[in-house]
Design a protein around this motif. Structure first.
Motif, PDB file in Angstrom:
ATOM      1  N   PRO A   1       4.704   0.612  -4.363  1.00 15.25           N
ATOM      2  CA  PRO A   1       4.336  -0.678  -3.754  1.00 15.25           C
ATOM      3  C   PRO A   1       5.494  -1.677  -3.799  1.00 15.25           C
ATOM      4  O   PRO A   1       6.266  -1.724  -4.767  1.00 15.25           O
ATOM      5  CB  PRO A   1       3.164  -1.160  -4.625  1.00 15.25           C
ATOM      6  N   GLU A   2       5.615  -2.461  -2.726  1.00 20.12           N
ATOM      7  CA  GLU A   2       6.640  -3.499  -2.673  1.00 20.12           C
ATOM      8  C   GLU A   2       6.123  -4.754  -3.382  1.00 20.12           C
ATOM      9  O   GLU A   2       5.043  -5.240  -3.072  1.00 20.12           O
ATOM     10  CB  GLU A   2       6.996  -3.822  -1.224  1.00 20.12           C
ATOM     11  N   LYS A   3       6.930  -5.282  -4.290  1.00 19.93           N
ATOM     12  CA  LYS A   3       6.506  -6.432  -5.080  1.00 19.93           C
ATOM     13  C   LYS A   3       7.176  -7.731  -4.657  1.00 19.93           C
ATOM     14  O   LYS A   3       6.728  -8.810  -5.028  1.00 19.93           O
ATOM     15  CB  LYS A   3       6.791  -6.175  -6.567  1.00 19.93           C
ATOM     16  N   VAL A   4       8.274  -7.636  -3.896  1.00 19.85           N
ATOM     17  CA  VAL A   4       8.987  -8.859  -3.510  1.00 19.85           C
ATOM     18  C   VAL A   4       8.471  -9.360  -2.163  1.00 19.85           C
ATOM     19  O   VAL A   4       8.172  -8.568  -1.275  1.00 19.85           O
ATOM     20  CB  VAL A   4      10.514  -8.625  -3.431  1.00 19.85           C
TER      21      VAL A   4
ATOM     22  N   PHE B   1       1.800  -9.483  -5.994  1.00 25.24           N
ATOM     23  CA  PHE B   1       1.343  -8.126  -6.261  1.00 25.24           C
ATOM     24  C   PHE B   1       1.431  -7.857  -7.758  1.00 25.24           C
ATOM     25  O   PHE B   1       2.457  -8.130  -8.366  1.00 25.24           O
ATOM     26  CB  PHE B   1       2.185  -7.093  -5.502  1.00 25.24           C
ATOM     27  N   PRO B   2       0.355  -7.307  -8.366  1.00 30.60           N
ATOM     28  CA  PRO B   2      -0.966  -7.060  -7.763  1.00 30.60           C
ATOM     29  C   PRO B   2      -1.740  -8.364  -7.547  1.00 30.60           C
ATOM     30  O   PRO B   2      -1.318  -9.414  -8.028  1.00 30.60           O
ATOM     31  CB  PRO B   2      -1.644  -6.168  -8.796  1.00 30.60           C
ATOM     32  N   ALA B   3      -2.882  -8.264  -6.839  1.00 29.51           N
ATOM     33  CA  ALA B   3      -3.643  -9.451  -6.442  1.00 29.51           C
ATOM     34  C   ALA B   3      -4.130 -10.264  -7.640  1.00 29.51           C
ATOM     35  O   ALA B   3      -4.379 -11.468  -7.516  1.00 29.51           O
ATOM     36  CB  ALA B   3      -4.822  -9.043  -5.559  1.00 29.51           C
TER      37      ALA B   3
ATOM     38  N   THR C   1       0.815  -1.219   0.000  1.00 29.23           N
ATOM     39  CA  THR C   1       0.000   0.000   0.000  1.00 29.23           C
ATOM     40  C   THR C   1       0.850   1.271   0.000  1.00 29.23           C
ATOM     41  O   THR C   1       0.311   2.369   0.029  1.00 29.23           O
ATOM     42  CB  THR C   1      -0.923   0.024   1.235  1.00 29.23           C
ATOM     43  N   LEU C   2       2.178   1.136  -0.003  1.00 32.57           N
ATOM     44  CA  LEU C   2       3.055   2.305   0.003  1.00 32.57           C
ATOM     45  C   LEU C   2       2.982   3.036  -1.329  1.00 32.57           C
ATOM     46  O   LEU C   2       2.468   2.508  -2.320  1.00 32.57           O
ATOM     47  CB  LEU C   2       4.500   1.880   0.294  1.00 32.57           C
TER      48      LEU C   2
ATOM     49  N   ALA D   1      10.871 -17.419  -6.754  1.00 35.91           N
ATOM     50  CA  ALA D   1      10.967 -16.798  -8.082  1.00 35.91           C
ATOM     51  C   ALA D   1      10.521 -15.334  -8.033  1.00 35.91           C
ATOM     52  O   ALA D   1      11.111 -14.466  -8.685  1.00 35.91           O
ATOM     53  CB  ALA D   1      10.128 -17.585  -9.091  1.00 35.91           C
ATOM     54  N   GLU D   2       9.472 -15.047  -7.247  1.00 32.91           N
ATOM     55  CA  GLU D   2       9.008 -13.661  -7.092  1.00 32.91           C
ATOM     56  C   GLU D   2      10.070 -12.806  -6.408  1.00 32.91           C
ATOM     57  O   GLU D   2      10.311 -11.660  -6.783  1.00 32.91           O
ATOM     58  CB  GLU D   2       7.728 -13.628  -6.254  1.00 32.91           C
TER      59      GLU D   2
END
Length: 597
Positions: A474-477, A557-559, A470-471, A578-579
């Motif tokens: 957004p953080e993806k890892v 992310f995203p959902a 939500t920053l 992998a993410e």
């Protein structure tokens, strides 16, 4: 079945309600015979009891029968059974059902009477809560042992309880100006707030800036424990059977004798301070005192990690690999102040890598302004490069170097091998645990390494339950797995021991879903300030993601990228790794997360 945190524990129809009493009765009987299955029986019992006491589908006679079972159990199980879930019990002291609340208060009061030195510290944050709905029932609990009909073995125990309360909390439990130690510690936490930015990296003096603590006499806080992990962490009998004589805490408890004069001011936004406490054993203990920070998140995370350590010890595969998480005590004093036990011999990842790059390439290589200029000038839309291209350009200037830290610190070959194994194991455990609870903000200053054994230690758990998504950026890892984190893992990289250990940990977590969710649910019942401001159901919504991960799904992310089917442990672990290792995901992180580190 109910999706609001009960995970099937909320009775959905009146036909099922007839089985509620028998289910709770058999869980209770299991605990009366011993604690071999405590992590299966107790979480389930508490959830069934708490969730269904306000359930309209359960008739009054069944609720009364359940209350009778619980009351009978409280008379027959030793206090260490309740101590193992003490924070969960405290988190429910605003329960709406009067019978449940009465029984709950009596359980907590009984534990307090038997172990006042240890049990008072977890209760402090509720006693000093800024919400009267939470502080009022906590003050009521302290009055129960003072009632005439309370079963004290002797006046000596009662006198000890009164002294412990007086020394730690003071006369007026509702006032922050009471004479107890907690009021003084709260003032100490906030000591830098009005002194300006010039204090950073400076020192204060206890004699000049906190005279009341400087002037304490050796016996003034003789009934107040030094709140370390070792002192506050209860142990269970090794036999697995009920042992009424078992002492769940160390025989020689360490109490507070004096406060050191030196106060170190840390170089961060809120300028927390490091204090030194001399214990009755003559050892000096360091604590970080933080202002304007809700440490209940960190405290709950330590409860979660403590539960995980117990589960890892019970599992054959993880015990053979000596898997664990380093824990330390976190003591919230209220919603905005608290103390954290200082972890010795540790250095943050950023300092380690900066030192290595400076030593190898010179100081200019790691100059902060240089990196910021590169982002400002070269990143689109103004510059020529997109995120991934800029990421690879900077990565090429910072080749992985972390393996050298192990060579520098562990010159003996056997120590070097042991430290690398410890690094891989502790990093893998933290990676899986962090993924399950949605732990974000894993920048290079929130991960520390122990220079004596290679242990990976995480700090600052303010970004839980996927808050990082939500920053503004957004953080993806799901966790930190940069090139430098992979560097000490050897020729196989993360494909070798790291992945294997991640699979062991994830299997243990998934097999104990109910026990772990019960600990995590305390967040919903002891709502964090940020949740209260948004929506009272916010906690349950966020916890549902944790439960999905413990079922075997993969959240991303995203959902819309989520894998919503239940995968095998190996499949889930490989998808998550992998993410984390994806250059595309790392490139999209905030620049001072420093994906090239």
């Amino acid at each position: 079945e109910n999706g609001g945190g009960g995970r099937g524990s909320v009775i959905a129809n009146k036909e099922d309600a007839v089985h509620l009493k028998e289910a709770i009765k058999h869980y209770a009987q299991s605990l009366m015979l011993g604690h071999k299955h405590i992590f299966q029986s107790l979480p389930r019992l508490l959830t069934l009891w708490f969730e269904n006491s306000t359930n309209e589908k359960v008739d009054l006679s069944t609720k009364q029968a359940v209350s009778a079972v619980i009351q009978n159990m409280t008379r027959r199980v030793p206090s260490y059974i309740w101590l193992s879930v003490f924070s969960q019990l405290i988190s429910r002291i605003c329960h709406p059902n009067a019978d449940v609340l009465r029984c709950l208060k009596n359980i907590i009061a009984d534990v307090l009477a038997k172990h006042p030195k240890e049990a008072l510290w977890p209760l402090v944050s509720v006693l000093r809560s800024q919400q009267s709905a939470r502080s009022r029932p906590a003050r009521d609990i302290l009055k129960i042992p003072e009632e005439k009909d309370f079963p004290w073995p002797s006046t000596k125990e009662f006198s000890f309880f009164q002294s412990a309360c007086q020394q730690l909390i003071g006369n007026d439990n509702s006032s922050s100006t009471g004479r107890g130690l907690v009021a003084e510690l709260m003032k100490l936490c906030n000591i830098t707030l009005n002194k300006g930015q010039q204090l950073k990296n400076k020192q204060l003096s206890m004699r000049q800036d906190c005279r009341s603590l400087c002037r304490i006499t050796p016996g003034q806080y003789g009934h107040v424990l030094v709140p370390t992990q070792e002192m506050l962490f209860p142990t269970l009998p090794s036999s697995g059977k009920v042992d009424a004589q078992h002492n769940p805490f160390p025989d020689k408890s360490v109490t507070i004798q004096a406060f050191g004069d030196q106060i170190d001011v840390m170089n961060s936004l809120m300028a927390p301070v490091v204090i030194r406490i001399t214990g009755s054993d003559g050892v000096t203990y360091k604590f970080l005192c933080k202002p304007k920070d809700d440490l209940r998140k960190d405290s709950r995370m330590m409860d979660f990690n403590t539960m995980i350590n117990r589960l890892l010890v019970k599992d054959v595969d993880s015990r053979r690999r000596n898997l664990y998480i380093r824990t330390f005590s976190v003591v919230p004093l209220n919603e905005s102040t608290g103390m954290i036990q200082w972890v010795d011999n540790t250095t943050v990842l950023r300092s380690i890598l900066t030192g290595l790059y400076q030593k190898t390439y010179g100081a200019e290589k790691v100059r902060t302004n240089r990196l910021a200029d590169m982002y400002n000038k070269e990143l689109k839309p103004r510059g020529k490069l997109d995120n991934v291209e800029l990421y690879w350009k900077i990565r090429s200037q910072f080749p992985p170097i972390f393996h050298r830290w192990f060579l520098d610190n562990f010159a003996d070959p056997a120590a070097w091998v042991a430290a690398r194994k410890t690094y891989v194991r502790t990093t893998a455990v933290w990676s899986m645990v962090g993924y399950v609870v949605g732990l974000g903000d894993r920048h290079a200053e929130n991960i520390l390494f122990d220079s004596t054994n290679g242990d990976c230690v995480h700090v600052d758990f303010s970004c839980l339950f996927n808050k990082g998504e939500t920053l503004q950026i957004p953080e993806k890892v799901p966790f930190r797995l940069t090139a430098n984190m992979i560097d000490p893992m050897g020729v196989a990289g993360y494909e070798g021991a790291f992945t294997n250990i991640c699979c062991v940990v994830m299997r243990v977590l998934r097999e104990n879903r109910d026990a772990l969710m019960n600990v995590l649910e305390t967040f919903a019942h002891d709502p964090l300030v940020e949740w209260v401001k948004k929506d009272k159901d916010e906690g349950h919504k966020l916890l549902s993601k944790c439960e999905r991960r413990l079922r075997g799904e993969v959240t991303r992310f995203p959902a819309s990228r989520d894998i919503c089917q239940v995968l095998s442990v190996d499949g889930q672990v490989r998808a998550v790794i992998a993410e984390a290792a994806s250059a595309t995901n790392q490139a999209d992180m905030y620049k001072w997360w420093m994906p090239w580190y």
